[in-house]
Design an enzyme around this catalytic site. Structure first.
Site, PDB file in Angstrom:
ATOM      1  N   ASN A 197      72.294  61.171  25.149  1.00  0.00           N
ATOM      2  CA  ASN A 197      73.579  61.646  24.636  1.00  0.00           C
ATOM      3  C   ASN A 197      73.425  63.132  24.323  1.00  0.00           C
ATOM      4  O   ASN A 197      72.835  63.503  23.319  1.00  0.00           O
ATOM      5  CB  ASN A 197      73.964  60.847  23.390  1.00  0.00           C
ATOM      6  N   LYS A 235      75.616  65.156  23.457  1.00  0.00           N
ATOM      7  CA  LYS A 235      76.544  65.558  22.391  1.00  0.00           C
ATOM      8  C   LYS A 235      77.200  66.904  22.753  1.00  0.00           C
ATOM      9  O   LYS A 235      77.433  67.176  23.927  1.00  0.00           O
ATOM     10  CB  LYS A 235      75.827  65.569  21.036  1.00  0.00           C
ATOM     11  N   HIS A 261      80.589  55.686  19.012  1.00  0.00           N
ATOM     12  CA  HIS A 261      79.440  56.380  18.420  1.00  0.00           C
ATOM     13  C   HIS A 261      79.740  56.699  16.959  1.00  0.00           C
ATOM     14  O   HIS A 261      80.884  56.985  16.601  1.00  0.00           O
ATOM     15  CB  HIS A 261      79.140  57.666  19.207  1.00  0.00           C
ATOM     16  N   GLU A 273      79.383  59.194  15.216  1.00  0.00           N
ATOM     17  CA  GLU A 273      80.057  60.477  14.971  1.00  0.00           C
ATOM     18  C   GLU A 273      81.556  60.361  15.251  1.00  0.00           C
ATOM     19  O   GLU A 273      82.371  61.001  14.584  1.00  0.00           O
ATOM     20  CB  GLU A 273      79.406  61.576  15.834  1.00  0.00           C
ATOM     21  N   GLU A 292      72.725  51.715  16.467  1.00  0.00           N
ATOM     22  CA  GLU A 292      72.325  53.016  15.947  1.00  0.00           C
ATOM     23  C   GLU A 292      72.545  53.060  14.437  1.00  0.00           C
ATOM     24  O   GLU A 292      73.669  53.322  13.984  1.00  0.00           O
ATOM     25  CB  GLU A 292      73.158  54.127  16.592  1.00  0.00           C
ATOM     26  N   GLY A 311      69.720  61.842  13.931  1.00  0.00           N
ATOM     27  CA  GLY A 311      69.577  63.273  13.673  1.00  0.00           C
ATOM     28  C   GLY A 311      68.907  63.615  12.357  1.00  0.00           C
ATOM     29  O   GLY A 311      68.862  64.761  11.943  1.00  0.00           O
ATOM     30  N   SER A 323      67.026  58.992  16.242  1.00  0.00           N
ATOM     31  CA  SER A 323      65.808  59.805  16.178  1.00  0.00           C
ATOM     32  C   SER A 323      64.671  59.254  17.049  1.00  0.00           C
ATOM     33  O   SER A 323      63.508  59.266  16.650  1.00  0.00           O
ATOM     34  CB  SER A 323      65.344  59.964  14.719  1.00  0.00           C
TER      35      SER A 323
END
Length: 248
Positions: free
Chosen positions: A11, A13, A95, A97, A165, A171, A211
């Site tokens: 990904n 991003k 996702h 985010e 996730e 992150g 991560s």
């Protein structure tokens, strides 16, 4: 025992420009990638066409999001039809985010999943709990609820990869331990078995994101119910090749 082909998604991003992405694509194209791993790169919408033209045909391309209808007055959105028109065959949906930065609801994510699948895209459907939810002991409740809304919108599970996730591991440099990942993946497979079917539970790939790096990937990949990864930052680095080859 059904063989589930290892799946590694990168990904990217909101990162990169043509120069740096062309360099990354060059590294991936030249890399020795395990033939036993399906590889898909999640590309910023504006570069889907560029990436598809330059990436080796054996590497898939995904959009990082799409809308729930084919076309219309939806400024800034892209549709599955547009994604396919650019030669990409996957989309990442749900996702964390999108959920927590952009406020997408479970319901909207479910509608997007239904439309993307109806249009023939493969869907990498993301689920995961926040840190306070894990600490409160409600991980299962949260991920099962998110999975149910996705499952309610799936007719053909062969086009779906489920990505677990944990939000607290994305992150942050914190990775769920292999045991923590395996525990949730195992429970998710059990949920699929009881709520959908045994065949779907056995054949659906459940991948881990959060991560994932070169050093952490091998032990995670060795877990029985971890069928691959969705990789963020490390997918922009040469170590992505090590992660693709984590099983071998």
């Amino acid at each position: 025992m059904v063989h589930r082909k290892f799946f590694v998604g990168g990904n990217w991003k909101m990162n990169g420009e043509k120069k740096s992405l062309a360099e990354l694509i060059g590294v991936l194209n030249a890399g020795k990638l395990s033939a036993d791993t399906e590889v898909v790169c999640g590309v910023p919408a504006i570069y889907i066409d560029f990436a598809r033209q330059k990436l080796d045909a054996k590497i898939g391309v995904a959009a990082q999001n799409c809308y729930k209808v084919a076309k219309g007055a939806f400024t800034g959105e892209i549709s599955p039809a547009m994604i396919k028109d650019c030669g990409a065959h996957w989309v990442i949906l749900g996702h964390s985010e999108r959920r927590h930065v952009f406020g997408e609801s479970d319901e909207l994510i479910g509608q997007k999943v239904a439309h993307a699948l109806a249009e023939g895209l493969g869907v990498i459907a993301c689920i995961g709990e926040k840190l306070h939810e894990r600490e409160a002991g409600i991980t299962e409740k949260v991920v099962f609820q998110q999975t149910k809304v996705i499952a309610d919108n799936v007719k053909d599970w062969s086009k779906v990869v489920l990505a677990y996730e944990p939000v607290w591991a994305i992150g942050t440099g914190k990775t769920a331990t292999p045991q923590q990942a395996q525990e949730v993946h195992c429970k998710l497979r059990g949920w699929l078995k009881s709520q959908v079917s045994e065949d779907v539970a056995n054949s659906t790939r459940i991948i881990y994101g959060g991560s994932v790096t070169g050093p952490t990937c091998k032990e995670l990949a060795s877990q029985a119910d971890v069928d691959g990864f969705l990789v963020g930052g490390a997918s922009l680095k040469p170590e992505f090749i090590d992660i693709i080859n984590a099983k071998h």
